[in-house]
Motif scaffolding. Structure first.
Motif, PDB file in Angstrom:
ATOM      1  N   ASN A  65       0.844  -1.206   0.000  1.00 40.73           N
ATOM      2  CA  ASN A  65       0.000   0.000   0.000  1.00 40.73           C
ATOM      3  C   ASN A  65       0.873   1.247   0.000  1.00 40.73           C
ATOM      4  O   ASN A  65       1.767   1.385   0.840  1.00 40.73           O
ATOM      5  CB  ASN A  65      -0.901   0.048   1.224  1.00 40.73           C
ATOM      6  N   HIS A  67      -0.573   4.060   0.639  1.00 40.72           N
ATOM      7  CA  HIS A  67      -1.189   4.702   1.806  1.00 40.72           C
ATOM      8  C   HIS A  67      -2.469   3.932   2.124  1.00 40.72           C
ATOM      9  O   HIS A  67      -2.816   2.970   1.433  1.00 40.72           O
ATOM     10  CB  HIS A  67      -1.446   6.187   1.582  1.00 40.72           C
ATOM     11  N   GLY A  68      -3.160   4.356   3.186  1.00 44.05           N
ATOM     12  CA  GLY A  68      -4.243   3.541   3.701  1.00 44.05           C
ATOM     13  C   GLY A  68      -5.652   4.023   3.441  1.00 44.05           C
ATOM     14  O   GLY A  68      -6.584   3.565   4.103  1.00 44.05           O
ATOM     15  N   HIS A  69      -5.856   4.927   2.506  1.00 43.92           N
ATOM     16  CA  HIS A  69      -7.220   5.401   2.237  1.00 43.92           C
ATOM     17  C   HIS A  69      -8.090   4.293   1.666  1.00 43.92           C
ATOM     18  O   HIS A  69      -7.617   3.384   0.980  1.00 43.92           O
ATOM     19  CB  HIS A  69      -7.197   6.600   1.286  1.00 43.92           C
ATOM     20  N   ILE A  70      -9.392   4.417   1.913  1.00 41.29           N
ATOM     21  CA  ILE A  70     -10.360   3.365   1.606  1.00 41.29           C
ATOM     22  C   ILE A  70     -10.301   2.902   0.152  1.00 41.29           C
ATOM     23  O   ILE A  70     -10.446   1.712  -0.143  1.00 41.29           O
ATOM     24  CB  ILE A  70     -11.794   3.832   1.982  1.00 41.29           C
ATOM     25  N   ASP A  93      -0.032   4.613   8.705  1.00 43.90           N
ATOM     26  CA  ASP A  93      -1.330   4.459   8.049  1.00 43.90           C
ATOM     27  C   ASP A  93      -2.045   3.159   8.419  1.00 43.90           C
ATOM     28  O   ASP A  93      -3.169   2.926   7.951  1.00 43.90           O
ATOM     29  CB  ASP A  93      -1.171   4.539   6.528  1.00 43.90           C
ATOM     30  N   LEU A  96      -5.790   3.166   9.459  1.00 43.20           N
ATOM     31  CA  LEU A  96      -6.818   3.351   8.433  1.00 43.20           C
ATOM     32  C   LEU A  96      -7.439   2.024   7.993  1.00 43.20           C
ATOM     33  O   LEU A  96      -8.553   2.015   7.466  1.00 43.20           O
ATOM     34  CB  LEU A  96      -6.223   4.090   7.232  1.00 43.20           C
ATOM     35  N   TYR A  97      -6.761   0.919   8.221  1.00 40.53           N
ATOM     36  CA  TYR A  97      -7.333  -0.394   7.908  1.00 40.53           C
ATOM     37  C   TYR A  97      -8.595  -0.671   8.731  1.00 40.53           C
ATOM     38  O   TYR A  97      -9.485  -1.393   8.291  1.00 40.53           O
ATOM     39  CB  TYR A  97      -6.322  -1.502   8.207  1.00 40.53           C
ATOM     40  N   ASP A  99     -10.570   1.802  10.369  1.00 37.12           N
ATOM     41  CA  ASP A  99     -11.273   3.056  10.634  1.00 37.12           C
ATOM     42  C   ASP A  99     -12.782   2.855  10.456  1.00 37.12           C
ATOM     43  O   ASP A  99     -13.292   2.835   9.329  1.00 37.12           O
ATOM     44  CB  ASP A  99     -10.748   4.132   9.689  1.00 37.12           C
ATOM     45  N   THR A 102     -14.890   5.819   8.593  1.00 37.16           N
ATOM     46  CA  THR A 102     -14.768   5.821   7.132  1.00 37.16           C
ATOM     47  C   THR A 102     -15.580   4.691   6.523  1.00 37.16           C
ATOM     48  O   THR A 102     -16.269   4.878   5.504  1.00 37.16           O
ATOM     49  CB  THR A 102     -13.294   5.698   6.715  1.00 37.16           C
ATOM     50  N   THR A 143      -1.481  11.581   3.415  1.00 41.70           N
ATOM     51  CA  THR A 143      -1.710  10.884   4.692  1.00 41.70           C
ATOM     52  C   THR A 143      -0.393  10.893   5.453  1.00 41.70           C
ATOM     53  O   THR A 143       0.673  11.068   4.857  1.00 41.70           O
ATOM     54  CB  THR A 143      -2.155   9.413   4.487  1.00 41.70           C
ATOM     55  N   GLY A 174      -5.448  14.088   8.757  1.00 41.88           N
ATOM     56  CA  GLY A 174      -4.063  13.642   8.619  1.00 41.88           C
ATOM     57  C   GLY A 174      -3.338  14.274   7.450  1.00 41.88           C
ATOM     58  O   GLY A 174      -2.133  14.069   7.278  1.00 41.88           O
TER      59      GLY A 174
END
Length: 221
Positions: A65, A67-70, A93, A96-97, A99, A102, A143, A174
């Motif tokens: 990844n 980053h960790g955004h959806i 990040d 975010l897994y 969250d 979200t 992030t 963030g």
């Protein structure tokens, strides 16, 4: 054999699979000699990603990844059922897994990723597979744990840090504009000019194009 044919055999395989509501770019990056590959940002529609892996006859070795955004993580568990390879992300990040807010906002079930990461990436780390190596640079701003992956002398996978004539949003939780500007100027614009940039959304570009054409972050003279 012509020299250009020999060079073509050594050129890495890059397959972009654009997935999901946000048209996120998942990349399959593979060694042409061994077919060993990494799966970068499997964000959604796992069946499309799996079909591309099968079509190209790739052998996944890592899931990474940027980053960790959806929109970059939601196919991880489904892909992992077929390829239970090490999962890598920057530690900042990892939250975010799982969250829940979200997940609720987008009608998903929490946690978004049930797997725990196997590798916590840091600046200066490298991931090797086949004849290829990806070097990790930490590029916070979109992030806190955003990273880019450099494969010399070919390309850089920039996640949502740098796009064609644009940069990653900094208005999410963030996010930090000063950080992303510094990340781009000091860590991306200092790379070789001819590196191809494969971003998390949209079309590819190059380092030199963005240094002089990007309206948000220009290279310092």
């Amino acid at each position: 054999m012509p020299e250009n044919a020999n060079n073509a055999e050594k050129t890495p395989i890059v397959k972009c699979v654009t997935v999901g509501l946000f048209e996120e770019n998942c990349y399959l990056y593979a060694c042409p000699e061994t077919r060993e590959a990494v799966i970068i940002d499997p964000g959604d529609e796992p069946e499309k990603i799996l079909a591309a892996i099968q079509e190209l006859q790739l052998i996944p070795r890592y899931i990474i990844n940027t980053h960790g955004h959806i929109d970059h993580i939601c196919a991880i568990d489904a892909i992992s059922e077929h390829f239970p390879v090490p999962l890598a992300i920057h530690p900042a990040d990892v939250p975010l897994y799982t969250d829940e807010q979200t997940a609720q906002e987008y009608g998903r079930t929490a946690p978004l990723v049930r797997r725990k990461p196997d590798i916590l990436l840091q600046e200066g780390d490298s991931i090797s597979f086949g004849t290829l190596t990806l070097d990790v640079i930490h590029t916070p701003g979109h992030t806190p744990g955003g990273i880019c992956l450099i494969s010399q002398p070919y390309c850089v996978f920039s996640g949502d840090t740098l796009f064609y004539r644009s940069i990653g949003r900094t208005d999410f939780v963030g996010g930090n504009y000063v950080q992303i500007e510094q990340s781009i100027r000091s860590k991306l614009y200092t790379l070789e000019d001819d590196l191809v940039v494969f971003p998390g959304h949209g079309q590819p570009t190059t380092i030199i194009e963005e240094k002089y054409e990007n309206p948000f972050v220009a290279a310092e003279e």
